[in-house]
Design an enzyme around this catalytic site. Structure first.
Site, PDB file in Angstrom:
ATOM      1  N   GLU A  54      40.864  29.088  37.260  1.00  0.00           N
ATOM      2  CA  GLU A  54      40.638  30.518  37.471  1.00  0.00           C
ATOM      3  C   GLU A  54      41.923  31.327  37.250  1.00  0.00           C
ATOM      4  OE1 GLU A  54      37.713  31.651  37.530  1.00  0.00           O
ATOM      5  OE2 GLU A  54      36.620  29.825  37.999  1.00  0.00           O
ATOM      6  N   HIS A  65      45.300  35.365  31.684  1.00  0.00           N
ATOM      7  CA  HIS A  65      44.805  35.919  30.411  1.00  0.00           C
ATOM      8  C   HIS A  65      44.563  37.427  30.582  1.00  0.00           C
ATOM      9  CE1 HIS A  65      41.724  35.388  26.871  1.00  0.00           C
ATOM     10  NE2 HIS A  65      42.671  36.240  26.587  1.00  0.00           N
TER      11      HIS A  65
HETATM   12 ZN   LIG Z   1      36.028  29.658  33.517  1.00  0.00          ZN
END
Ligand SMILES: [Zn+2]
Length: 620
Positions: free
Chosen positions: A404, A410
């Protein structure tokens, strides 16, 4: 999992955490929701502002082509509305997820839902109007005002739909009929999650009602007769509804086929892939490579049979853990390992990740009535990503945190590098960042493991992840391509026919004919249980993502020049380009066989390591 901004709220049936509260569940391990809105009054004020903006946006209707200045002012307004509604929506859904029974969260979630649908109506004219302007006029405006450049990609994404768009009358007709388009998935949802009468089985002296959650729990029991009993009862019940599930699924297949035809696509698959401009070759290459490398999957099943001490491996033996472990990981342990694992991504990345892990990005511990599972929400653009976990102090919890936070980083990188309008990224790239970090985590855990038992736990978990995320999703993709193609060609499809097709694929992937793993015919009804099939041609992206993630991680670990920079550049690019091209330019071409071969190579390497440890155990 990555939570998509708006859709997540309405589409998710909330499952509630069944785990008890923890003494360690203090503010240090809660997310800082006040960073979104200091209090209810701040939420209310921003909601009022969003409503006013939506009403004012009416001024843009029919005027986008009036002047470059008007165009820009409307595009900026549009982006600001989206950003505000995402923020309100995040606050509402997070409040609801913290305690799914609290009225405040339920009310906020409903309000956010209404706002999202109001936004949809108020902004519905934008895409058709941009389309009507046409590429030449849009280009001219982009030339005239350089500050419009941030909209180039999103505008191109609209304009490229021209060949698949009908005239005004046609589009109105489609819009009217689309009201009936969700019938199949709504019926499926009601039947499979509410109306199905679940079978009862007695496990360890306790009677259990075998609903979907109980099935997931009890299919992995160590007692072999017990899990066979679970499989037989559970699939036996689904089998009773084979005809109904078949009729429902066939309706959806037909709808997809009609949609593709109306939109002038050659078939359902092409239409679905074009949503993110993913080339057909990616999908076909994935299936070709999965099929060609089934001997590697079969090697895993043989190894599994050996490790479990089973001679005739069956389908009900695939979920029982390879290695039983009592090893505990506190949230602190997981934080440290997640940071240490990410070291190959460089100091700057690690510094931001460490800060995120310790400054209110996550709600870590399970609590009564908290939403179950795990997700990352990166759509509060001006604040920071949020991660929901249900940390249960086992290795799976640690690897979920690492996964996660791969998503979170990201979003963090994309949100810091991109303007709002191009920051969010589609599912095709979303699962790459999370799986890359899982590969790094495994290497780190293997390096610090104290003994072979520990190493076996990590290797076994990685191996099982490759089966479930690569081969199983590729198998689903294979099945989807087949059934959609048959219906595209005008073929009919009954529940019985779907079971036959699925059983064939299930047997082929699991090596039934080769005597690797036997599939009982009853279990061929499993297709009816997979809700993702109602989100057509979606799951293949889990398989392509783990493939790309593995390729990126291996290159970075090998120290290939420029690999890390290219990878981080891809994350920072967010949704500013089409995802296939973005991944390809970062060095991984998912339409070519190489990354798939690398993934298979890694799976074999993990099995080599497990076998070496086991051989040592036998001789030592
Ligand atoms: Zn994922």
């Amino acid at each position: 999992m990555k939570q998509t901004s708006i859709a997540g709220l309405a589409a998710t049936v909330l499952a509630i955490s069944a785990l008890p509260a923890r003494a360690a569940d203090t503010d240090a391990y809660r997310w800082d929701k006040a960073a979104i809105y200091a209090d209810q009054a701040a939420f209310d004020a921003d909601e009022a502002k969003a409503k006013k903006q939506l009403a004012d946006f009416e001024r843009c209707k029919g005027t986008l082509g009036q002047s470059t200045q008007q165009f820009k002012s409307c595009m900026d307004e549009y982006a600001d509305i989206l950003k505000r509604v995402y923020r309100l929506n995040s606050y509402a859904s997070q409040t609801n997820d913290e305690d799914t029974s609290a009225n405040v969260g339920i009310e906020l979630a409903q309000r956010a839902g209404v706002l999202a649908s109001d936004m949809e109506s108020a902004t519905a004219f934008v895409n058709p109007e941009v389309l009507a302007l046409g590429p030449a006029r849009v280009d001219a405006m982009l030339e005239a005002d350089k500050s419009l450049a941030i909209y180039r990609h999103p505008l191109d994404d609209i304009v490229r739909m021209a060949p698949h768009t009908l005239d005004k009358e046609g589009e109105e007709l489609i819009a009217t009929y689309s009201l009936t388009g969700d019938a199949a998935s709504n019926i499926y949802g009601a039947l499979s999650s509410a109306d199905m009468p679940w079978p009862k089985v007695t496990i360890g002296g306790t009677e259990v009602s075998l609903d979907q959650a109980a099935y997931t729990k009890y299919r992995a029991v160590p007692d072999r007769a017990g899990r066979k009993q679970v499989f037989d009862a559970f699939w036996g019940k689904w089998k009773e509804y084979e005809r109904t599930f078949g009729a429902t699924f066939y309706e959806m297949l037909k709808r997809d086929s009609v949609d593709a035809k109306v939109r002038k696509y050659p078939d359902s698959l092409s239409a679905a892939l074009d949503r993110n401009k993913v080339p057909r070759e990616v999908y076909d290459q994935l299936i070709e490579q999965a099929r060609a490398n089934l001997p590697t999957l079969h090697r895993y099943f043989k190894l599994r049979a050996e490790m479990l001490g089973i001679k005739d491996l069956r389908y009900y033996d695939i979920y029982v853990p390879l290695v039983e472990s009592k090893q505990k990981f506190s949230v602190e342990d997981s934080i440290e390992a997640t940071i240490a694992g990410a070291a190959p991504l460089g100091e700057e990345y690690v510094a931001a990740l460490s800060k995120g892990l310790r400054s209110g990005w996550m709600d870590a511990y399970p609590r009564p009535r908290k939403r179950s599972g795990a997700y990352m929400n990166g759509s509060v653009y001006d604040v920071h990503p949020f991660v929901l976990l249900n940390h249960n102090d086992d290795y799976e919890s640690l690897s979920t945190m690492s996964h996660e936070f791969g998503h979170a980083m990201h979003s963090y990188l994309a949100n810091s590098s991109q303007p709002f309008i191009t920051a969010d990224y589609p599912i095709f790239t979303a699962e790459i960042a999370s799986t890359t970090n899982e590969v790094f985590l495994l290497e780190h855990m293997l390096a610090v493991a104290k003994d072979d038992d520990e190493r076996l736990l990590y290797l076994g978990s990685a191996l099982e992840n490759l089966r479930a995320t690569f081969f199983r999703q590729a198998m689903f993709a294979d099945f989807e391509r087949e059934v959609h193609a048959q219906v595209d060609k005008g073929g009919s499809m009954t529940g019985e026919a779907l079971t036959r097709l699925y059983t064939d694929i299930l047997k082929r992937y699991h090596g039934d004919a080769e005597g690797v793993l036997k599939i009982d015919d009853l279990y061929g009804i499993e297709w009816a249980y997979i809700p993702h099939f109602y989100n057509h041609f979606y799951v293949f992206q889990y398989a392509t993502s783990i493939t790309a993630g593995t390729a990126f991680a291996e290159r970075i670990l090998k120290g290939e020049p420029g690999a890390r920079e290219k990878y981080l550049g891809m994350l920072k690019a967010g949704g500013s380009r089409y995802p296939y091209e973005l991944v390809k330019d970062a060095g991984v071409d998912l339409a070519s066989p190489e990354p798939y071969r690398a993934l298979i190579g890694r799976m074999n390497k993990i099995m080599d390591q497990i076998e070496a440890i086991r051989a040592k155990g036998k001789t030592g």
